[in-house]
Design a protein around this motif. Structure first.
Motif, PDB file in Angstrom:
ATOM      1  N   ALA A 133       7.824   8.202  -9.977  1.00 19.96           N
ATOM      2  CA  ALA A 133       8.119   7.869  -8.585  1.00 19.96           C
ATOM      3  C   ALA A 133       9.617   7.977  -8.297  1.00 19.96           C
ATOM      4  O   ALA A 133      10.024   8.424  -7.216  1.00 19.96           O
ATOM      5  CB  ALA A 133       7.616   6.462  -8.269  1.00 19.96           C
ATOM      6  N   ALA A 153      -3.072   9.062  -3.674  1.00 23.38           N
ATOM      7  CA  ALA A 153      -2.112   8.801  -4.751  1.00 23.38           C
ATOM      8  C   ALA A 153      -2.480   7.529  -5.499  1.00 23.38           C
ATOM      9  O   ALA A 153      -2.428   7.473  -6.738  1.00 23.38           O
ATOM     10  CB  ALA A 153      -0.700   8.696  -4.173  1.00 23.38           C
ATOM     11  N   ILE A 154      -2.872   6.491  -4.760  1.00 23.66           N
ATOM     12  CA  ILE A 154      -3.265   5.231  -5.404  1.00 23.66           C
ATOM     13  C   ILE A 154      -4.553   5.431  -6.202  1.00 23.66           C
ATOM     14  O   ILE A 154      -4.720   4.888  -7.299  1.00 23.66           O
ATOM     15  CB  ILE A 154      -3.420   4.132  -4.341  1.00 23.66           C
ATOM     16  N   LEU A 202      -3.628   7.101  -9.398  1.00 22.70           N
ATOM     17  CA  LEU A 202      -2.936   6.156 -10.278  1.00 22.70           C
ATOM     18  C   LEU A 202      -3.924   5.207 -10.943  1.00 22.70           C
ATOM     19  O   LEU A 202      -3.831   4.953 -12.157  1.00 22.70           O
ATOM     20  CB  LEU A 202      -1.908   5.370  -9.463  1.00 22.70           C
ATOM     21  N   GLN A 230       3.269  10.716  -6.790  1.00 27.75           N
ATOM     22  CA  GLN A 230       3.353   9.258  -6.752  1.00 27.75           C
ATOM     23  C   GLN A 230       4.712   8.833  -6.194  1.00 27.75           C
ATOM     24  O   GLN A 230       5.741   9.393  -6.563  1.00 27.75           O
ATOM     25  CB  GLN A 230       3.177   8.674  -8.160  1.00 27.75           C
TER      26      GLN A 230
END
Length: 410
Positions: free
Chosen positions: A185, A226-227, A230, A300
């Motif tokens: 990130a 993105a979450i 992840l 991310q």
């Protein structure tokens, strides 16, 4: 062809030849020439030499027809960056590419525009690939970003809007293709930081809006994906850790050498271990989304860090009010994302289906008919009233005449 011409000019002329066979042969010679010249300690290309080579490559793409051949040629041209044997020549090759596109862009007709859009996409992709092969070194990232901002988005670059806007649209997409699985990130924030600075300082309101839509709003729209990626990676790592701990506990339970020797003779235990290894490898890969609406790899971001950086830049003095207002709206969205609040998708409720459109059109037609009917009825009533008035007035006149005649007779 004159023998006294420099090799760069000769190659450029052959790259722009009419026959496709001659252009392909010249492209193969160019690859060998680049590799041989940059291998020398004192060798390399000057800025003007690379501009001449890029002019030949530009017209090589110009002359190429048929989409599949255009794609192959664009891929070959973009891969030339890896034939250079030193970083300085690679950087200069990319810089002269963007300078060539800025110079020639306004002369491209609409029929040839798509293949040059594709060439820009492929060269940008290989630019990120070059940084990836160098291990995402911070110095290499800074060098690339400085060159891109200087040649494309800086006011002194005189880049056409078509090049600027296409570059912004591609930036996150091509970066994600190359580095979504490796970049952190913080590194992703470093990549978009120059765009944040331009969005804060630029006096071109159109450019600011394009950066907000193409970079910041894209990150916001991709936040759920993105979450999701992840969480998938975290689950995969957790399962992989469980697999390794399970293997260790089994080995500890076996303990002695005699047990290990008996295990070697036991095919069931061997199959179990192989299955565990395969499962561990599959889980570590953390496969990407494969749904029909797959948007591809997603970067991310630390939403709170992005919000803080944008707020810091937009709250400085001498920032145009238009830029500040645009960025403050984006900052609020990033702050909400950092708190776990996703933007509401209200526009779906405003979009009507075909059935709704048909229903609304029928209602409108019915209203028009009613208005027309009411209008006709109104006109009829007006006419009848006027007719009645006329009849009444006529009767009054006749009465008056009769009264006068009676008086005369008397």
């Amino acid at each position: 062809m004159a023998a006294g011409l420099a090799p760069e000019i000769q190659l450029a002329q052959r790259l722009a030849a009419n026959e496709q066979v001659d252009r392909a042969r010249a492209l193969r010679k160019l690859r060998k020439f680049i590799s041989a010249k940059t291998q020398r300690t004192a060798g390399g290309f000057s800025h003007d030499e690379l501009l001449k080579i890029w002019k030949g490559l530009f017209y090589c793409m110009w002359m190429q027809d048929k989409p599949l051949r255009q794609e192959d040629l664009g891929n070959t041209i973009s891969q030339l960056i890896h034939d250079f044997q030193n970083a300085e020549a690679q950087h200069l090759f990319l810089q002269t590419f963007w300078q060539t596109m800025n110079r020639e862009w306004n002369g491209i007709d609409r029929l040839r525009l798509d293949k040059f859009y594709m060439l820009i996409r492929m060269v940008l992709n290989q630019s990120f690939e070059l940084v990836k092969r160098n291990g995402w070194e911070e110095s290499q990232i800074d060098l690339l970003l400085e060159m891109l901002m200087k040649e494309i988005l800086h006011p002194d670059s005189h880049a056409p809007n078509g090049v600027k806007f296409h570059f912004i649209d591609l930036f996150l997409e091509e970066l994600a293709k190359v580095g979504a699985e490796e970049l952190t990130a913080d590194q992703n924030l470093k990549f978009i930081d120059p765009l944040c600075r331009i969005a804060a300082k630029s006096k071109d309101s159109t450019l600011v809006e394009v950066i907000v839509q193409g970079i910041f709003e894209t990150i916001i729209d991709q936040a759920p994906f993105a979450i999701e990626d992840l969480m998938r990676e975290l689950k995969a790592n957790e399962k992989a850790n469980k697999q390794t701990s399970r293997k260790r506990s089994r080995k500890q339970d076996r303990g002695t050498k005699g047990m290990t020797s008996s295990q070697e003779d036991d095919p069931e235990l061997e199959e179990e271990e192989e299955e565990d290894d395969d499962d561990g490898k599959k889980e570590q890969r953390a496969p990407r989304r494969k749904s029909t609406g797959d948007i591809g790899p997603v970067l991310q971001f630390n939403f709170e860090a992005v919000a803080d950086r944008l707020f810091e830049l937009s709250s400085r003095q001498n920032i145009p009010s238009f830029n500040r207002n645009c960025l403050y709206k984006v900052v609020r969205k990033f702050q909400n994302l950092a708190k776990g609040i996703f933007p509401r998708i209200d526009f779906l409720n405003d979009v009507s289906t075909d059935e709704d459109d048909d229903m609304f059109s029928r209602k409108r037609k019915r209203k028009r008919r009613m208005r027309a009917k009411v209008g006709k009825e109104g006109d009829g009533k007006e006419k009848s009233r006027a007719r009645n008035r006329g009849e009444e007035s006529g009767m009054k006149v006749e009465r008056k005449k009769k009264v006068k005649n009676r008086k005369k007779n008397n």
